[in-house]
Design a protein around this motif. Structure first.
Motif: not given
Length: 402
Positions: A13-14, A53-55, A76-77, A100-101
């Motif tokens: 992640f950036r 980030l890339d999923l 991952e998130v 995200v939820e």
């Protein structure tokens, strides 16, 4: 800007900026982390770090192994959120809104708000078979992807269409098919009211023919107790690419409410206790406590003892407040008295006084928190009991059935 990796995984992640608060931006189907670059450039909120980030299966992770499920993507998130160690707002677009939820529902003490941009219902879209086949066919076909983006958007420029065609075209057809099944079938949590109790902003593109007003009203808004809505004019399903300045303005206004830069009024010093409340994480509270700290409170039937236990209680408690401000301070010897006011449960006002006793090193050895009114105290205690179930002995809290 720096890139970090979750240990023992290919998740990178950036991070951009060094704020005490963070915005984690999660892209949608066929996209990558760079779809948020325009919004980030337009975002003027101060003291806010942005995270992208890339999923799995997308962007720089096209070779990732499955399964490509909503739970896997959410895990991952969630790992990224946990690694940040600061309060966050989660922003998702399309497929990203489901993810995200799910993360926010399991991290209410850390996630201070949700922004759902051109959302997909968590229960799934349940498209007819012929429409579903057209989405399956996007895998490995950049031309078909370009046509779909053009149809569902209002103003994606040629350069963005070219770049997204390369990004989406690199995705494996089997991954595309699995992801279509994921957002079409949805998640079991979508069949009931959302478990996330915090503030939510739902944003549509006015010209979006996929996330239509009817779909969003029926499949998204009805599940949240306190969701606000906004519409981006002259934008379709990729509003963040089509109108980045407009999306950034909406996000900035939401951040000002959900992630306030400070919670101390004039005359109250910033100190480990107040900083921990701003951070709303167990780790931030741990830094303020001595090892043998004791917590007493009107919301507790008996004290909670020890840093590990107390930090969990306080991180969870801080996540229940919708707003909190320390208004007055007094110090006498090792004791500090902090008066505060807060809101919770959809605007219910709560006031109180906290008494902190510190050791010679300045660490808190005893905290006594006094809340009022009684109705709010009892409701707060019951909520704490539920959120900490399995982690803290429930007999520390009021049983709502008694």
């Amino acid at each position: 800007m720096k890139t970090e990796r979750i240990a023992d995984s290919d998740v990178r992640f950036r991070r951009n900026g060094n704020g005490s608060r963070a915005v984690v931006l999660v892209h949608g189907f066929l996209d990558d982390q760079h779809v948020w670059d325009g919004v980030i450039e337009e975002l003027t909120s101060q003291d806010v770090e942005t995270v992208q980030l890339d999923l799995a299966g997308h962007g720089e992770r096209t070779e990732a192994d499955g399964p490509f499920t909503l739970d896997r993507l959410a895990s991952e998130v969630r790992a990224v959120v946990d690694s940040l160690g600061k309060p966050v707002v989660l922003v998702g677009q399309s497929l990203g809104t489901l993810i995200v939820e799910l993360v926010a529902a399991t991290r209410p003490e850390r996630v201070r708000g949700l922004v759902l941009l051109t959302p997909v219902p968590l229960a799934g879209t349940h498209l007819p078979d012929d429409v579903l086949e057209s989405f399956y066919a996007l895998g490995g076909d950049p031309g078909a992807q370009r046509a779909a983006r053009t149809q569902l958007s209002r103003g994606i420029g040629e350069a963005d269409l070219d770049r997204l065609g390369v990004v989406g075209g690199r995705m494996r057809p089997d991954v595309v098919r699995a992801l279509v099944d994921a957002w079409n079938t949805g998640h079991p949590d979508g069949e009931k009211p959302s478990r996330y109790p915090g503030p939510v902003l739902v944003v549509r593109g006015a010209c979006d023919t996929f996330a239509t007003a009817e779909l969003v009203e029926r499949g998204v808004l009805e599940r949240f107790g306190r969701a606000e809505t906004a519409t981006v004019d002259e934008a379709g399903h990729w509003a963040h690419i089509e109108r980045p300045a407009a999306v950034a303005a909406l996000l900035g206004a939401f951040l000002a409410e959900a992630l306030p830069a400070g919670i101390t009024k004039s005359g109250v010093r910033a100190q480990p206790w107040t900083t921990a409340f701003a951070g709303k994480s167990a780790d931030s509270f741990a830094e303020a406590f001595a090892e043998e700290v004791v917590l007493e409170a009107t919301t507790l039937t008996r004290p909670v003892e020890g840093r590990d236990q107390v930090k969990q209680v306080m991180a969870t408690a801080s996540g229940i407040y919708e707003s909190l401000a320390f208004t007055h301070e007094a110090t006498r010897g090792p004791r500090t008295y902090l008066e505060w006011e807060a809101t919770a449960f959809g605007g219910l006002r709560i006031q109180g006084v906290t008494v902190l006793t510190k050791d010679e090193d300045g660490r808190i050895v005893r905290a006594a928190i006094h809340h009022r009114p009684l109705g709010a105290v009892l409701r707060f205690s019951v909520e704490m009991r539920e959120r900490l179930r399995g982690r803290i002995d429930p007999t520390h809290f009021h049983d709502g059935d008694r």
